[in-house]
Write a protein that holds these residues in place. Structure first.
Motif, PDB file in Angstrom:
ATOM      1  N   LEU A  38      28.867 -41.254   3.755  1.00 23.76           N
ATOM      2  CA  LEU A  38      29.180 -42.350   4.676  1.00 23.76           C
ATOM      3  C   LEU A  38      30.088 -43.382   4.010  1.00 23.76           C
ATOM      4  O   LEU A  38      31.008 -43.921   4.651  1.00 23.76           O
ATOM      5  CB  LEU A  38      27.894 -43.016   5.161  1.00 23.76           C
ATOM      6  CG  LEU A  38      27.067 -42.232   6.182  1.00 23.76           C
ATOM      7  CD1 LEU A  38      25.783 -42.986   6.520  1.00 23.76           C
ATOM      8  CD2 LEU A  38      27.869 -41.976   7.455  1.00 23.76           C
ATOM      9  N   CYS A  97      33.625 -41.954   3.869  1.00 20.39           N
ATOM     10  CA  CYS A  97      34.231 -41.978   5.204  1.00 20.39           C
ATOM     11  C   CYS A  97      34.689 -43.395   5.548  1.00 20.39           C
ATOM     12  O   CYS A  97      35.790 -43.592   6.084  1.00 20.39           O
ATOM     13  CB  CYS A  97      33.237 -41.475   6.248  1.00 20.39           C
ATOM     14  SG  CYS A  97      32.893 -39.707   6.166  1.00 20.39           S
ATOM     15  N   TYR A  98      33.870 -44.369   5.220  1.00 16.99           N
ATOM     16  CA  TYR A  98      34.230 -45.763   5.501  1.00 16.99           C
ATOM     17  C   TYR A  98      35.489 -46.159   4.741  1.00 16.99           C
ATOM     18  O   TYR A  98      36.393 -46.798   5.294  1.00 16.99           O
ATOM     19  CB  TYR A  98      33.071 -46.686   5.118  1.00 16.99           C
ATOM     20  CG  TYR A  98      33.411 -48.147   5.285  1.00 16.99           C
ATOM     21  CD1 TYR A  98      33.314 -48.759   6.525  1.00 16.99           C
ATOM     22  CD2 TYR A  98      33.853 -48.913   4.198  1.00 16.99           C
ATOM     23  CE1 TYR A  98      33.640 -50.105   6.696  1.00 16.99           C
ATOM     24  CE2 TYR A  98      34.179 -50.251   4.358  1.00 16.99           C
ATOM     25  CZ  TYR A  98      34.073 -50.843   5.609  1.00 16.99           C
ATOM     26  OH  TYR A  98      34.411 -52.159   5.764  1.00 16.99           O
ATOM     27  N   ASP A 153      31.820 -38.481   9.487  1.00 18.36           N
ATOM     28  CA  ASP A 153      31.122 -39.754   9.618  1.00 18.36           C
ATOM     29  C   ASP A 153      30.137 -39.713  10.782  1.00 18.36           C
ATOM     30  O   ASP A 153      28.978 -40.132  10.660  1.00 18.36           O
ATOM     31  CB  ASP A 153      32.158 -40.862   9.828  1.00 18.36           C
ATOM     32  CG  ASP A 153      31.553 -42.252   9.860  1.00 18.36           C
ATOM     33  OD1 ASP A 153      30.916 -42.651   8.871  1.00 18.36           O
ATOM     34  OD2 ASP A 153      31.744 -42.947  10.874  1.00 18.36           O
ATOM     35  N   LYS A 180      25.943 -39.907  10.598  1.00 23.69           N
ATOM     36  CA  LYS A 180      25.293 -41.016  11.287  1.00 23.69           C
ATOM     37  C   LYS A 180      24.354 -40.538  12.399  1.00 23.69           C
ATOM     38  O   LYS A 180      23.252 -41.074  12.576  1.00 23.69           O
ATOM     39  CB  LYS A 180      26.347 -41.944  11.890  1.00 23.69           C
ATOM     40  CG  LYS A 180      27.050 -42.827  10.875  1.00 23.69           C
ATOM     41  CD  LYS A 180      28.109 -43.688  11.546  1.00 23.69           C
ATOM     42  CE  LYS A 180      28.789 -44.620  10.544  1.00 23.69           C
ATOM     43  NZ  LYS A 180      29.890 -45.395  11.187  1.00 23.69           N
TER      44      LYS A 180
END
Length: 346
Positions: free
Chosen positions: A194, A197-198, A332, A336
């Protein structure tokens, strides 16, 4: 004296030093897992920072970030120091070696005499591990070397205090203490994915040269290289891009393949079989990067067919960006929506 330290070569220097240091303390992780946990798959092109006279293009964070991110995530306590005084830098390193503590160092590759000639250029972000000293020579575990190597104290000091872009300033780092509990690897893997990806997807739109935004920015610039720089400098700039991708610190395609290997390993460790699909997609992205590099090399070596020019490779880079945007967005969303991202109950 020589520290009982296992030397293992690696695809990337900082990954390799980090992995080997963790192995020394009993934590045996693969290089792809180290790289993936650091969430360090990047793409940046910074026009106001120059390397060899051209804007800096990088596929990784600043030197030291991989080591600090991984050790922090896993729960290790570490120490990192830089020095203004060379004598103090030598004393600190010798004290660590005398105490049986291996030390990671950042050095300028140009001043490492054991390096092949083709790799000896002014790059001040190379990571090595000092694991012993005999008389006036240090024993080095350099992940790009197949075996342990030696270097004179004079040459090592010169490399540790190389001048130029990002001078290492005698930087050394080490592990001070181990995690208080066994790292929850499935949770940490999800957290790291995550985070990566951010970092690729959600940079501010006003910053066109960081993350996903970089592809369109640099792709459009490449199309204009001949107009901006003239034929000779345009070719040199393209050569610099290829060097950063394929020779310095693993680069574009290499890091994509490494991250693909991480996702494949993560699929097993975190019991997320769908990550194998994303691993395959990332491998194909790496293939696109390699094709881009090959075409760019043909241009600057004046061996390209008429159908391959600056506009061609610029458009290739933009298409790679579209693919990476789709890939990271899907990855992502997968983490999530389908995975718990809280630590497992113990």
């Amino acid at each position: 004296m020589e520290i009982d330290f296992e030397h293992r070569p690696a695809a990337h220097c900082e990954n390799g030093v980090t992995r080997n240091l963790l192995k020394f303390y009993g934590y045996d992780y693969s290089e792809p897992l180290i790289f993936g946990l650091s969430a360090s798959l990047y793409f940046v092109h910074i026009p106001f920072i120059k390397l060899a006279g051209f804007p800096l293009t990088s596929f990784r964070p600043l030197p030291g970030a991989i080591f600090s991110r991984v050790t922090r995530l896993l729960g290790f306590k570490t120490s990192t120091e830089i020095f203004l005084n060379r004598e103090n830098a030598v004393k600190k390193l010798d004290a660590l070696i005398s105490s049986g503590i291996p030390a990671g160092c950042v050095a300028g590759m140009y001043y490492l005499p054991y390096m092949p000639v083709e790799y000896r250029f002014h790059f001040n972000a190379h990571n090595i591990c000092v694991i012993g000293k005999e008389d006036d020579n240090y024993l080095i575990s350099d992940p790009v070397a197949m075996e342990k190597v030696t270097i004179s104290a004079k040459d090592l000091l010169r490399a540790r205090f190389a001048k130029g872009v990002y001078p290492p300033m005698g930087k050394l780092y080490r592990i001070k203490s181990l995690p208080e509990q066994t790292p929850d690897m499935p949770f940490l893997i999800k957290k790291a994915i995550l985070k990566n990806c951010y970092r690729m997807l959600y940079q501010p739109g006003v910053v066109p040269f960081v993350g996903i935004n970089t592809f369109n920015y640099l792709g459009d610039r490449i199309k204009e290289f001949p107009r901006i720089y003239g034929d000779r400098k345009a070719a040199l700039h393209l050569a610099q891009l290829v060097r950063m991708m394929e020779e310095i610190g693993t680069g574009g395609a290499g890091f994509r393949f490494l991250y693909a290997a991480f996702l494949q390993e993560a699929a097993d460790v975190a019991k997320l079989s769908d990550l194998c699909f994303y691993s395959h997609e990332m491998t194909e992205t790496g293939d696109m990067w390699r094709e881009f590099a090959a075409n760019a090399a043909r241009i600057y070596k004046n061996r390209a067919e008429k159908c391959i020019d600056y506009r061609t490779v610029g458009e290739q880079l933009i298409n790679i960006g579209l693919r990476e945007k789709m890939l990271f967005t899907a990855l992502d969303s997968f983490i999530k929506n389908k995975c718990r991202t809280t630590p497992q109950s113990r």
